[in-house]
Design a protein around this motif. Sequence first.
Motif, mmCIF file in Angstrom:
data_model
loop_
_atom_site.group_PDB
_atom_site.id
_atom_site.type_symbol
_atom_site.label_atom_id
_atom_site.label_comp_id
_atom_site.label_asym_id
_atom_site.label_seq_id
_atom_site.Cartn_x
_atom_site.Cartn_y
_atom_site.Cartn_z
ATOM 1 N N MET A 246 -23.066 -8.155 48.576
ATOM 2 C CA MET A 246 -22.106 -8.664 49.549
ATOM 3 C C MET A 246 -22.898 -9.424 50.616
ATOM 4 O O MET A 246 -23.895 -8.909 51.116
ATOM 5 C CB MET A 246 -21.349 -7.478 50.165
ATOM 6 N N ASN A 247 -22.442 -10.639 50.975
ATOM 7 C CA ASN A 247 -23.185 -11.374 51.993
ATOM 8 C C ASN A 247 -22.940 -10.733 53.361
ATOM 9 O O ASN A 247 -21.988 -9.971 53.549
ATOM 10 C CB ASN A 247 -22.854 -12.868 51.973
ATOM 11 N N GLU A 248 -23.783 -11.065 54.304
ATOM 12 C CA GLU A 248 -23.758 -10.383 55.596
ATOM 13 C C GLU A 248 -22.483 -10.656 56.397
ATOM 14 O O GLU A 248 -21.998 -9.764 57.091
ATOM 15 C CB GLU A 248 -24.996 -10.759 56.419
ATOM 16 N N GLN A 249 -21.920 -11.861 56.314
ATOM 17 C CA GLN A 249 -20.681 -12.153 57.046
ATOM 18 C C GLN A 249 -19.521 -11.320 56.510
ATOM 19 O O GLN A 249 -18.738 -10.760 57.290
ATOM 20 C CB GLN A 249 -20.322 -13.656 56.969
ATOM 21 N N LEU A 250 -19.411 -11.236 55.191
ATOM 22 C CA LEU A 250 -18.352 -10.435 54.592
ATOM 23 C C LEU A 250 -18.567 -8.954 54.919
ATOM 24 O O LEU A 250 -17.614 -8.238 55.237
ATOM 25 C CB LEU A 250 -18.298 -10.651 53.074
ATOM 26 N N GLU A 251 -19.812 -8.513 54.852
ATOM 27 C CA GLU A 251 -20.118 -7.126 55.205
ATOM 28 C C GLU A 251 -19.704 -6.838 56.645
ATOM 29 O O GLU A 251 -19.131 -5.787 56.933
ATOM 30 C CB GLU A 251 -21.609 -6.847 55.020
ATOM 31 N N PHE A 252 -19.978 -7.776 57.545
ATOM 32 C CA PHE A 252 -19.609 -7.611 58.954
ATOM 33 C C PHE A 252 -18.097 -7.425 59.088
ATOM 34 O O PHE A 252 -17.636 -6.502 59.762
ATOM 35 C CB PHE A 252 -20.075 -8.829 59.762
ATOM 36 N N VAL A 253 -17.329 -8.276 58.433
ATOM 37 C CA VAL A 253 -15.869 -8.224 58.526
ATOM 38 C C VAL A 253 -15.334 -6.915 57.934
ATOM 39 O O VAL A 253 -14.489 -6.247 58.538
ATOM 40 C CB VAL A 253 -15.235 -9.450 57.825
ATOM 41 N N VAL A 254 -15.847 -6.549 56.764
ATOM 42 C CA VAL A 254 -15.369 -5.329 56.106
ATOM 43 C C VAL A 254 -15.722 -4.099 56.932
ATOM 44 O O VAL A 254 -14.881 -3.209 57.136
ATOM 45 C CB VAL A 254 -15.936 -5.232 54.669
ATOM 46 N N ARG A 255 -16.945 -4.053 57.422
ATOM 47 C CA ARG A 255 -17.352 -2.901 58.241
ATOM 48 C C ARG A 255 -16.562 -2.844 59.555
ATOM 49 O O ARG A 255 -16.153 -1.766 59.988
ATOM 50 C CB ARG A 255 -18.844 -2.929 58.516
ATOM 51 N N ALA A 256 -16.359 -3.988 60.201
ATOM 52 C CA ALA A 256 -15.585 -4.007 61.448
ATOM 53 C C ALA A 256 -14.172 -3.492 61.204
ATOM 54 O O ALA A 256 -13.643 -2.703 61.995
ATOM 55 C CB ALA A 256 -15.562 -5.409 62.042
ATOM 56 N N ALA A 257 -13.564 -3.926 60.104
ATOM 57 C CA ALA A 257 -12.209 -3.475 59.782
ATOM 58 C C ALA A 257 -12.184 -1.969 59.526
ATOM 59 O O ALA A 257 -11.319 -1.257 60.046
ATOM 60 C CB ALA A 257 -11.672 -4.232 58.574
ATOM 61 N N ALA A 258 -13.130 -1.485 58.746
ATOM 62 C CA ALA A 258 -13.165 -0.056 58.420
ATOM 63 C C ALA A 258 -13.456 0.787 59.663
ATOM 64 O O ALA A 258 -12.784 1.797 59.912
ATOM 65 C CB ALA A 258 -14.215 0.203 57.336
ATOM 66 N N ILE A 259 -14.444 0.373 60.434
ATOM 67 C CA ILE A 259 -14.830 1.142 61.619
ATOM 68 C C ILE A 259 -13.735 1.077 62.682
ATOM 69 O O ILE A 259 -13.373 2.095 63.281
ATOM 70 C CB ILE A 259 -16.190 0.655 62.163
ATOM 71 N N GLY A 260 -13.196 -0.110 62.916
ATOM 72 C CA GLY A 260 -12.150 -0.252 63.926
ATOM 73 C C GLY A 260 -10.888 0.506 63.578
ATOM 74 O O GLY A 260 -10.295 1.186 64.424
ATOM 75 N N ALA A 261 -10.460 0.404 62.322
ATOM 76 C CA ALA A 261 -9.262 1.138 61.898
ATOM 77 C C ALA A 261 -9.507 2.640 61.938
ATOM 78 O O ALA A 261 -8.644 3.411 62.381
ATOM 79 C CB ALA A 261 -8.842 0.693 60.497
ATOM 80 N N GLY A 262 -10.691 3.055 61.508
ATOM 81 C CA GLY A 262 -11.020 4.481 61.551
ATOM 82 C C GLY A 262 -11.069 5.023 62.971
ATOM 83 O O GLY A 262 -10.541 6.104 63.263
ATOM 84 N N ALA A 263 -11.675 4.271 63.868
ATOM 85 C CA ALA A 263 -11.766 4.705 65.269
ATOM 86 C C ALA A 263 -10.379 4.765 65.912
ATOM 87 O O ALA A 263 -10.081 5.688 66.677
ATOM 88 C CB ALA A 263 -12.675 3.762 66.046
ATOM 89 N N THR A 264 -9.541 3.808 65.575
ATOM 90 C CA THR A 264 -8.182 3.797 66.119
ATOM 91 C C THR A 264 -7.400 4.992 65.587
ATOM 92 O O THR A 264 -6.640 5.622 66.325
ATOM 93 C CB THR A 264 -7.488 2.463 65.782
ATOM 94 N N ALA A 265 -7.609 5.331 64.335
ATOM 95 C CA ALA A 265 -6.951 6.508 63.762
ATOM 96 C C ALA A 265 -7.406 7.785 64.464
ATOM 97 O O ALA A 265 -6.597 8.675 64.731
ATOM 98 C CB ALA A 265 -7.220 6.588 62.262
ATOM 99 N N VAL A 266 -8.703 7.880 64.783
ATOM 100 C CA VAL A 266 -9.201 9.051 65.524
ATOM 101 C C VAL A 266 -8.518 9.126 66.892
ATOM 102 O O VAL A 266 -8.090 10.197 67.333
ATOM 103 C CB VAL A 266 -10.739 9.006 65.673
ATOM 104 N N MET A 267 -8.389 7.980 67.560
ATOM 105 C CA MET A 267 -7.712 7.947 68.853
ATOM 106 C C MET A 267 -6.256 8.384 68.705
ATOM 107 O O MET A 267 -5.736 9.135 69.538
ATOM 108 C CB MET A 267 -7.796 6.532 69.437
ATOM 109 N N ASP A 268 -5.599 7.953 67.632
ATOM 110 C CA ASP A 268 -4.213 8.356 67.403
ATOM 111 C C ASP A 268 -4.102 9.851 67.108
ATOM 112 O O ASP A 268 -3.154 10.507 67.545
ATOM 113 C CB ASP A 268 -3.603 7.548 66.260
#
Length: 182
Positions: A1-23
């Motif tokens: 996976m190229n680094e830009q795609l990795e950045f987007v996928v990780r940001a989505a996973a981490i952000g959604a996961g963190a938001t779920a923890v907050m919820d």
Amino acid sequence: MNEQLEFVVRAAAIGAGATAVMDLWGLFLKRAFAIPSLDYACVGRWIAHFPRGRFAHVNIAQAPGIPGETPIGWVAHYAIGIVFAALLMGVWGIDWARYPTLLPALLVGMSTVVAPFFVMQPAFGAGIAASKTPNPHTARLRGLMTHLSFGVGLYVAALLSALLFRSDTDRLRSAFKRDPNV
């Protein structure tokens, strides 16, 4: 996976996961202490009024309702979490997501309280940092605790994503720790 795609996928996973923890934190407060959390329909209502040129309200709860405001609010809530995760990775680099540490996650989590204190609450009619609410100190403390839970969520979600995104070589190495040449 190229680094830009990795950045987007990780940001989505981490952000959604963190938001779920907050919820989950909000759900815990609601069930254990009857402390209500933010109604994301209000967030959706606020956003849905933007195309009409309305960015601030005297009282968002009394503003005219908009069809679809609840899903708009929830999508915005998770999208904002993803943006903050991307911001964290933008500042600390993608290596932070690969090898997460707690302090950057907590710093970003706590700094995200600026958005509700200085943008959302005034726009909703609650004043800067909830100054127009019946108990501003309580509202501020709840906001800080909620955003601290988001910071913890950034770290936990990053740890989980680091495990999920590890390469096969890394998995083999961890399975055969005695031989680093595997």
